[in-house]
Design a protein around this motif. Structure first.
Motif, PDB file in Angstrom:
ATOM      1  N   GLU A   1      -1.975   5.767   3.560  1.00 18.65           N
ATOM      2  CA  GLU A   1      -2.905   5.193   4.514  1.00 18.65           C
ATOM      3  C   GLU A   1      -3.989   4.339   3.861  1.00 18.65           C
ATOM      4  OE1 GLU A   1      -2.665   5.430   7.907  1.00 18.65           O
ATOM      5  OE2 GLU A   1      -0.737   6.333   7.466  1.00 18.65           O
ATOM      6  N   GLN A   2      -3.915   4.101   2.562  1.00 19.69           N
ATOM      7  CA  GLN A   2      -4.921   3.307   1.874  1.00 19.69           C
ATOM      8  C   GLN A   2      -4.868   1.856   2.342  1.00 19.69           C
ATOM      9  OE1 GLN A   2      -3.989   3.558  -2.239  1.00 19.69           O
ATOM     10  NE2 GLN A   2      -4.520   5.706  -2.426  1.00 19.69           N
ATOM     11  N   LYS A   3      -6.007   1.173   2.241  1.00 19.13           N
ATOM     12  CA  LYS A   3      -6.008  -0.258   2.491  1.00 19.13           C
ATOM     13  C   LYS A   3      -5.193  -0.921   1.383  1.00 19.13           C
ATOM     14  CE  LYS A   3     -10.379  -1.164   4.767  1.00 19.13           C
ATOM     15  NZ  LYS A   3     -11.668  -1.865   4.626  1.00 19.13           N
ATOM     16  N   PRO A   4      -4.443  -1.955   1.708  1.00 14.04           N
ATOM     17  CA  PRO A   4      -3.657  -2.622   0.661  1.00 14.04           C
ATOM     18  C   PRO A   4      -4.558  -3.430  -0.281  1.00 14.04           C
ATOM     19  CG  PRO A   4      -3.458  -3.805   2.729  1.00 14.04           C
ATOM     20  CD  PRO A   4      -4.241  -2.542   3.016  1.00 14.04           C
ATOM     21  N   HIS A   5      -4.193  -3.462  -1.534  1.00 14.25           N
ATOM     22  CA  HIS A   5      -4.909  -4.253  -2.535  1.00 14.25           C
ATOM     23  C   HIS A   5      -4.294  -5.643  -2.584  1.00 14.25           C
ATOM     24  CE1 HIS A   5      -7.611  -1.264  -4.409  1.00 14.25           C
ATOM     25  NE2 HIS A   5      -6.719  -0.420  -3.909  1.00 14.25           N
TER      26      HIS A   5
ATOM     27  N   CYS B   1     -10.186  -8.782  -3.129  1.00 11.44           N
ATOM     28  CA  CYS B   1      -9.294  -7.694  -2.740  1.00 11.44           C
ATOM     29  C   CYS B   1      -9.729  -7.129  -1.393  1.00 11.44           C
ATOM     30  CB  CYS B   1      -9.321  -6.598  -3.806  1.00 11.44           C
ATOM     31  SG  CYS B   1      -8.288  -5.178  -3.393  1.00 11.44           S
ATOM     32  N   ARG B   2      -8.759  -6.931  -0.497  1.00 13.27           N
ATOM     33  CA  ARG B   2      -9.060  -6.374   0.821  1.00 13.27           C
ATOM     34  C   ARG B   2      -9.555  -4.930   0.736  1.00 13.27           C
ATOM     35  NH1 ARG B   2      -6.851  -9.391   4.985  1.00 13.27           N
ATOM     36  NH2 ARG B   2      -5.421 -10.999   4.276  1.00 13.27           N
ATOM     37  N   ALA B   3      -9.151  -4.200  -0.274  1.00 10.69           N
ATOM     38  CA  ALA B   3      -9.478  -2.779  -0.369  1.00 10.69           C
ATOM     39  C   ALA B   3     -10.826  -2.519  -1.031  1.00 10.69           C
ATOM     40  CB  ALA B   3      -8.387  -2.031  -1.116  1.00 10.69           C
ATOM     41  N   ASP B   4     -11.130  -3.225  -2.123  1.00 10.93           N
ATOM     42  CA  ASP B   4     -12.340  -2.893  -2.863  1.00 10.93           C
ATOM     43  C   ASP B   4     -13.317  -4.051  -3.052  1.00 10.93           C
ATOM     44  OD1 ASP B   4     -11.196  -4.402  -4.962  1.00 10.93           O
ATOM     45  OD2 ASP B   4     -10.316  -2.603  -5.853  1.00 10.93           O
TER      46      ASP B   4
ATOM     47  N   PRO C   1       0.818  -1.224   0.000  1.00 13.93           N
ATOM     48  CA  PRO C   1       0.000   0.000   0.000  1.00 13.93           C
ATOM     49  C   PRO C   1       0.842   1.261   0.000  1.00 13.93           C
ATOM     50  CG  PRO C   1       0.053  -0.943   2.176  1.00 13.93           C
ATOM     51  CD  PRO C   1       0.776  -1.911   1.267  1.00 13.93           C
TER      52      PRO C   1
END
Length: 117
Positions: free
Chosen positions: A24-28, A37-40, A21
């Motif tokens: 501060e974004q969630k990791p893809h 995907c953990r983020a989206d 990542p």
């Protein structure tokens, strides 16, 4: 006894720590064993993960191929363990994990190859 306590946990494989990542974004990264995907929440590798992987492996395209092939192997084990009867086909998994990588061509159906001969 609950169903989740009866399930056999997947074996440990390569750690899907890419793409890393930024900020501060969630990791893809993939959420195993479902491979979203953990983020989206899209099937991993999502479009953002593919962009980040290409950027991270920009100078090491063979390394990207090796990494994607390892993830393909691990996802195949996990997804078939979760849903052995109507899970994704090998071709669908290949297209999802490997075919978009460097120097890859889409999988060809055997009937298409026979028709050319």
């Amino acid at each position: 006894m609950s169903l989740s306590s009866q399930a056999i946990p997947p074996l440990t494989g390569p750690r899907p720590n890419r793409p890393r990542p930024h900020g501060e974004q969630k990791p893809h990264t993939p959420l195993r064993p479902m491979w979203f995907c953990r983020a989206d929440g899209q099937p991993w590798p999502c479009p953002e993960a593919r962009l980040r992987l290409r950027h991270e492996f920009e100078e090491n395209m063979p390394g990207l191929s090796i990494y994607l092939t390892g993830m393909f192997y691990e996802a195949t084990k996990d997804l078939y363990h979760l849903n052995p009867h109507d899970g994704p086909t090998p071709r669908e998994l290949y297209e999802r994990f490997v075919a978009w990588g460097p120097s890859r061509k889409p999988a060809v159906e055997p009937s298409e190859v026979a028709g050319r001969a």
